[in-house]
Design a protein around this motif. Structure first.
Motif, short mmCIF file in Angstrom:
data_model
loop_
_atom_site.label_atom_id
_atom_site.label_comp_id
_atom_site.label_asym_id
_atom_site.label_seq_id
_atom_site.Cartn_x
_atom_site.Cartn_y
_atom_site.Cartn_z
N THR A 32 0.83 -1.21 0.00
CA THR A 32 0.00 0.00 0.00
C THR A 32 0.86 1.26 0.00
N ALA B 40 -4.01 2.18 -4.45
CA ALA B 40 -3.47 1.77 -3.14
C ALA B 40 -4.49 1.02 -2.29
N PHE C 55 -4.39 -2.89 -1.05
CA PHE C 55 -4.39 -3.24 0.38
C PHE C 55 -5.49 -4.24 0.69
#
Length: 795
Positions: free
Chosen positions: A436, A447, A451
């Motif tokens: 991330t 991102a 994640f």
């Protein structure tokens, strides 16, 4: 003032005290019930209950009249699994059991009520097994006590041990809510998918987005709450369980999506969020159904290789498997044998040891017409009883696995799954954070997707499923081949064995084929009848052999019977007394030590003579030992003399250790000494004289040859007819470990591939949620097929 008081939350149950606040001991309570429970715990020094978890209790609901039906004798008969003059035992379902605090308080009920002698929680089944003194309290009193402390039991007379699959209904409700929300969110997302800009852009876009937000609320806070609860409890206990990354993924998706619609940054990921929870629950649902189905399929209990003697007539007795017992059958229970089913005592003097059931080793005398309960052990000669019902097989195995008798051998044994998976979660969290951070600098728009996808795709469910499915199937296969193990951990320990120790008499020798000759003063007809009936009550291998050899005599009830482990038996009838056993036991000093196995007899303290046995070794013994010698150290520990030493040397491979004249305590010390030198010992014995050695060894196996010896010391019971398959059982145990390791490797490969696509931003969370249960199902299929293949080698 206590912090909880300031927050106006109930110190006991955690509910709000805004409406009603009752103060006691500087603490707030929402009702008198919670305050009363706290007072009870305080008086009994059980306030540590609140240190394990904040507000762990439930609001107690007390309605004493609700349980008046527990006074009915017929209802009690159905609810109680044991009911004697002084002790009753009942297993109650407690829906509120949810954490370690619940277990702690329920297993300390004896501090709240001295009449309760023990209580044992089964967390998975949410049950507590309570043993209490029936002379001073009743089941109703016990149930009311549970209700007063917030653990009201759900009582039903239905028997759920019918092998049917029972699915937790709450998961179905949550699955329905998640599916409904997922479908609607997908529908509301279509305009954005297809970039419809006309009427959609200004008029309906905000409405649709907030509707998607509304649909996501019950999904996150109802359907997905179990993941949050599990993760929270794990973190409070200092553990990173498998639900932590899932809970973080759901929370991140929800917060990110909410922020996007509040600030009009985009439509968020409500479709992925609701789809994620839906597919997670769908996977859990199918796993539960599959596991329940396989749990029933691998019900190895029905193969339990223990026999009991059925009396067909005054002159005919036949051994039958205990699951063949029918109501009304007349059964012979010998000394040290387990009573397999509830029944009525017909003949003989019963001295029953119910320690299997109650944990108390005090024997209870029973007389003709008295009721006997399954699980008791006869300790004074043979008795005859009439079965009142068929065997409830699971009850016997439950007794065998009772925590009272757990030797906790697994405490010193490192579990394979724990070894491999204990660092899994922290590794995944590290990968997710690092990935991330990278994408925040490289392409911030990806991102959050990265994640979440990493956390979901790397769920270690496959790791958690590999061992139970493999071991469960192997247990079922072993059971079909008349080799019954107490639990799955025994398989792992079997695979680690490097030393095998055998008893001789009744283990490597066959009682059925052995012969004996008599040398001494001829026995009178009365002495022969007394000898036959004395041997009838003993389960020692030599007693069984001699009993089968002697001619039929009248069956009589002995006045007294006593068995001295490792020495012999003695009995009396009217004016006559007899002793059968070693020379020293019957009071005879051997002038010339015999090298043959012998049983000496004295009648009314007058030495009569001896029976000399000619052993017959089990079929395939030599081949078995030669095969085992390549991989294991082999030892024979015998309580007999060296008479068979030369024969054994011819039969067995060289360097096989042969030790004779070993008392039960000598065997135990021998095993203990070699364990300090690194030996991992498998001990095979008859379950009677060898109980200490069986308990000391890493794995203790009792060999059963149509007898009903039910020793808590052993980890497994093997039917004598499959003794020659011992090597194959050991090989299959090692194959089971390999199957699990291959499962871990497959899971690792899957995770590596999945993580690659997740880290590189090519995998959206909803696809990861679909792939995750598929990976678990693939592991289940692989382990089932592979373990079945390994089991075919036993045929």
């Amino acid at each position: 003032m206590d912090q909880l008081s300031e927050d106006k939350t109930c110190f006991h149950c955690g509910n709000s005290c805004d409406t009603v606040e009752i103060k006691f001991d500087d603490k707030s309570f929402c009702c008198n019930g919670c305050k009363t429970v706290f007072e009870i715990f305080s008086e009994s020094n059980l306030t540590a209950y609140y240190e394990m978890q904040n507000s762990p209790g439930a609001i107690p609901k007390i309605n004493e009249g609700k349980f008046d039906f527990l006074k009915d004798a017929q209802i009690l008969e159905k609810l109680l699994e044991f009911n004697d003059d002084a002790i009753q035992i009942a297993t109650l379902y407690i829906p509120h059991i949810h954490c370690s605090s619940c277990i702690w308080i329920l297993e300390n009920l004896n501090k709240l009520s001295p009449e309760i002698t023990s209580s044992q929680v089964n967390f998975n089944k949410k049950t507590v097994r309570i043993t209490y003194q029936s002379q001073t309290t009743t089941l109703k009193d016990v149930v009311l006590l549970l209700s007063r402390i917030g653990y009201e039991p759900y009582i039903s007379l239905d028997d759920h041990s019918d092998g049917k699959t029972h699915i937790n209904r709450s998961i179905i409700y949550k699955l329905g809510v998640a599916g409904f929300a997922f479908g609607n969110v997908m529908f509301l997302s279509f305009p954005e998918y297809f970039e419809v800009n006309e009427f959609w852009l200004d008029q309906y876009k905000p409405i649709f987005r907030w509707m998607m937000f509304a649909f996501s609320l019950p999904v996150v806070f109802y359907a997905g709450r179990d993941y949050f609860i599990s993760a929270y409890k794990g973190l409070r206990a200092g553990l990173l369980n498998i639900d932590v990354p899932i809970a973080i993924g759901i929370l991140v998706l929800f917060l990110r999506s909410t922020i996007e619609i509040i600030f009009d940054l985009g439509q968020g990921f409500f479709d992925s969020l609701t789809g994620l929870v839906f597919f997670l629950l769908l996977g859990k649902f199918f796993q539960q159904k599959t596991y329940s189905f396989l749990s029933f399929e691998r019900d190895y209990k029905s193969y339990f290789p223990i026999a009991v003697t059925k009396i067909v007539s005054e002159t005919e007795e036949i051994p039958i498997q205990i699951y063949d017992i029918k109501k009304g059958d007349r059964l012979l229970i010998r000394n040290e044998e387990l009573i397999p089913v509830d029944g009525i005592l017909i003949k003989g003097k019963a001295a029953i040891d119910y320690s299997f059931v109650t944990g108390e080793s005090e024997t209870i005398s029973k007389f003709s017409g008295d009721k006997l309960f399954a699980g008791g052990k006869q300790t004074s000669g043979s008795i005859e009883m009439e079965a009142l019902k068929e065997v409830k097989q699971s009850y016997l195995t439950q007794l065998w696995s009772h925590d009272i008798f757990n030797k906790n051998k697994e405490d010193a044994f490192v579990n394979l799954t724990n070894t491999i998976s204990k660092r899994f979660t922290i590794s995944i969290l590290s990968i997710a954070v690092i990935s991330t951070i990278f994408w925040l600098f490289y392409d911030a728009s990806k991102a959050m997707n990265v994640f979440t996808a990493v956390l979901i795709i790397a769920c270690p469910c496959a790791l958690a499923l590999a061992a139970p499915f493999t071991f469960g199937n192997i247990l079922r296969i072993f059971g079909k081949h008349k080799f019954y193990l107490k639990n799955a951990s025994v398989i792992e320990q079997l695979a680690a064995i490097n030393t095998i120790i055998f008893d001789k008499t009744g283990t490597i020798t066959s009682n059925k084929k052995s012969t004996a000759t008599y040398d001494g003063i001829p026995l009178t007809s009365d002495e022969e009848r007394l000898l036959k009936n004395t041997l009838r009550g003993s389960n020692h291998p030599l007693s069984r052999t001699l009993y089968d050899i002697l001619k039929v005599n009248d069956i009589v009830t002995l006045d007294s019977f006593e068995e001295h482990i490792g020495k012999g038996v003695q009995a009396s009838l009217k004016q006559n007394a007899i002793k059968v056993g070693s020379a020293n036991f019957v009071g005879q000093q051997e002038l010339q030590k015999s090298l043959k196995t012998s049983v000496h007899i004295s009648s009314n303290d007058i030495y009569k003579g001896k029976y000399t046995f000619y052993n017959s070794y089990r079929t395939g013994l030599s081949k078995l030992f030669n095969n085992l010698k390549q991989y294991y150290d082999l030892v024979i520990l015998s309580g007999d003399n060296e008479g068979e030493q030369e024969n054994l040397k011819k039969l067995l491979p060289t360097k096989t250790k042969l030790l004779f004249n070993q008392k039960p305590e000598d065997k135990l010390e021998y095993i203990k000494y070699h364990q300090t030198e690194g030996a991992k010992v498998l001990m095979l014995g008859d379950g009677l004289n060898d109980s200490g050695a069986l308990a000391q060894s890493e794995v203790g196996i009792a060999l059963s040859e149509n007898i009903n010896i039910f020793s808590p010391a052993c980890d497994g019971i093997m039917d004598a007819s499959v003794f020659h398959k011992l090597e194959q059982f050991l090989i299959t145990s090692k194959r089971a470990i390999k199957i699990i390791k291959w499962s871990f490797l497959l899971s690792l490969l899957y995770n590596c591939v999945g993580l690659y696509f997740a880290i590189t931003g090519q995998l959206v969370p909803v696809v990861a949620a679909i792939l995750m249960p598929l990976s678990s199902i693939s592991i289940v299929v692989f382990t089932t097929i592979a373990s079945n293949w390994a089991g075919r080698k036993l045929a």
